[in-house]
Design an enzyme around this catalytic site. Structure first.
Site, PDB file in Angstrom:
ATOM      1  CG  LEU A 135      33.576  28.475  -9.864  1.00 58.23           C
ATOM      2  CD1 LEU A 135      33.291  27.412  -9.190  1.00 58.23           C
ATOM      3  CD2 LEU A 135      35.136  28.938  -9.522  1.00 58.23           C
ATOM      4  CD  GLU A 137      25.929  27.765  -9.232  1.00 59.42           C
ATOM      5  OE1 GLU A 137      26.252  26.334  -9.598  1.00 59.42           O
ATOM      6  OE2 GLU A 137      24.988  28.176  -8.571  1.00 59.42           O
ATOM      7  CB  THR A 168      35.342  33.772 -21.054  1.00 63.94           C
ATOM      8  OG1 THR A 168      35.305  34.859 -20.427  1.00 63.94           O
ATOM      9  CG2 THR A 168      36.485  34.075 -22.251  1.00 63.94           C
ATOM     10  CG  LEU A 342      43.333  60.079 -26.457  1.00 64.19           C
ATOM     11  CD1 LEU A 342      42.982  58.674 -26.836  1.00 64.19           C
ATOM     12  CD2 LEU A 342      44.331  60.724 -27.864  1.00 64.19           C
ATOM     13  CD  GLU A 367      39.207  34.810 -13.945  1.00 65.82           C
ATOM     14  OE1 GLU A 367      39.145  34.045 -13.101  1.00 65.82           O
ATOM     15  OE2 GLU A 367      39.271  34.445 -15.180  1.00 65.82           O
TER      16      GLU A 367
END
Length: 388
Positions: A135, A137, A168, A342, A367
């Site tokens: 879908l 572009e 994907t 971390l 999305e």
């Protein structure tokens, strides 16, 4: 690290029915035993273990929320929880399952002919055939209504010209659902791998979603028979309904990424000593952990509510936008904050938060960007479209 660290003080897991909880445990075990040991290597190499597709199929994860044609017919909640456990390892694994099931298979299942369904869905459910969804572009990401890919009639065939970007699974896909503008509106077409004029180019040198395979589609005078068109999809409503399915998986998946970051970081903070005491004993560290736990629990409550709606009377696109907008945004912030706890260790692949953060930068955009989902929520509230 996946596990049983108590990072969700609201115990939202208790809200999940026993059947779905058992399924979630199976997926978590598969993710921990099969996916987690290899993910850092694939992320570093920029590869995806496509050979595991049939194992996803054996677990019933591909098109699991669809009925018939070899699909599991699971509840929306079960599908969401599977996405959560997969993305707790890496967004790439959830993306593979989302694109296969919620985009490629969903488009065929909901808009395809019986012949198309019989040809593709059973093999795709087993992981023996892989699909992608064309879908987006190069020049029209958030505005699919301006797509330039066109399909024109030529006798009993269709001739397709155009290109798609950020697709994907494209480099390993056996079939692509390609959306194109026609004289009769936007229509979807199934284009198998190897069709003359249809080329796929892998997108390399990504800094995000590295354990996922992404490509661009190029269609030059691609000829497909009339039977290749999805007969029940006309206009943008077809592809956009598929995107709503995929976005729903992201709502849960982002919770998984956030949970993995927080569990890992909490364990590290407990055992890492500075200035004669553990990092977990410092007030600033506890503030970070407390804030992240709050947002994780709230994100899970949002996901569970959307599952309840989806399995009940139905969920509206704007409600999915609420979930994606909130959960991805908060998951990304959790991943970034965990990295700070971390310290230097957080920039290595020995710990997942920065890998998750890099992935979530893509999830934030694909999305539907955060901006687009913000406007979708705004339109639902005001009744006024601010897209143009």
């Amino acid at each position: 690290m996946a596990g049983n660290s108590r990072v969700d003080l609201l115990d939202t897991e208790a809200m999940i029915p026993e059947e779905e909880r058992a399924m979630q445990a199976v997926v978590r075990r598969f993710a921990d035993e099969t996916l987690r040991p290899v993910v850092a290597g694939h992320f570093e190499a920029g590869t995806f273990p496509v050979e595991l597709a049939t194992e996803f199929g054996e677990l019933g994860l591909l098109g699991m929320h669809l009925d018939g044609y070899g699909c599991a017919g699971s509840s929306s909640l079960a599908y969401g929880l599977a996405c959560l456990e997969l993305e707790a390892v890496d967004s790439g694994f959830r993306s593979f399952v989302s694109v296969q099931g919620s985009l490629a298979m969903f488009s065929i299942h909901h808009f395809g002919s019986e012949e198309q369904k019989q040809e593709w869905l059973p093999r795709m459910a087993r992981g023996e055939a892989i699909g992608c969804f064309g879908l987006t572009e190069p020049d029209h990401g958030s505005d699919p209504g301006s797509m330039r890919t066109r399909a024109r009639r030529d006798g009993d065939d269709w001739i397709i010209n155009g290109s798609k970007m950020w697709i994907t699974n494209a480099p390993v896909a056996d079939v692509a659902t390609v959306w194109a503008r026609t004289d009769d509106g936007v229509r979807g077409f199934l284009v198998p791998k190897g069709t003359p004029g249809f080329e796929v180019q892998e997108i390399k040198q990504k800094l995000s979603l590295r354990a996922s395979i992404t490509g661009a589609l190029f269609l030059e005078d691609v000829r497909v028979p009339s039977a290749a068109m999805l007969p029940s999809a006309k206009g943008l409503r077809g592809p956009l309904s598929c995107l709503s399915e995929a976005r729903y998986g992201i709502v849960f998946g982002s919770v998984g990424a956030a949970r993995d970051c927080l569990e890992t970081t909490l364990a590290y903070a407990r055992q890492r000593e500075q200035f004669g005491k553990s990092l977990a004993a410092f007030q600033l560290t506890q503030e970070k952990l407390a804030d992240m736990s709050l947002e994780l629990s709230k994100a899970m409550l949002v996901a569970l509510r959307l599952a309840e709606l989806k399995d009940g009377a139905g969920v509206e696109p704007a409600q999915i936008s609420v979930g994606k907008l909130n959960n991805v945004r908060e998951a990304l912030q959790i991943a970034r904050t965990c990295r700070t706890i971390l310290g230097g260790a957080g920039i290595t692949l020995d710990y997942p938060p920065l890998r998750h953060a890099n992935n979530l930068e893509s999830v934030l955009t694909y999305e539907g960007t955060s901006e687009i989902h913000t406007l979708a929520v705004g339109q639902a509230l005001t009744g006024v479209s601010a897209y143009r």
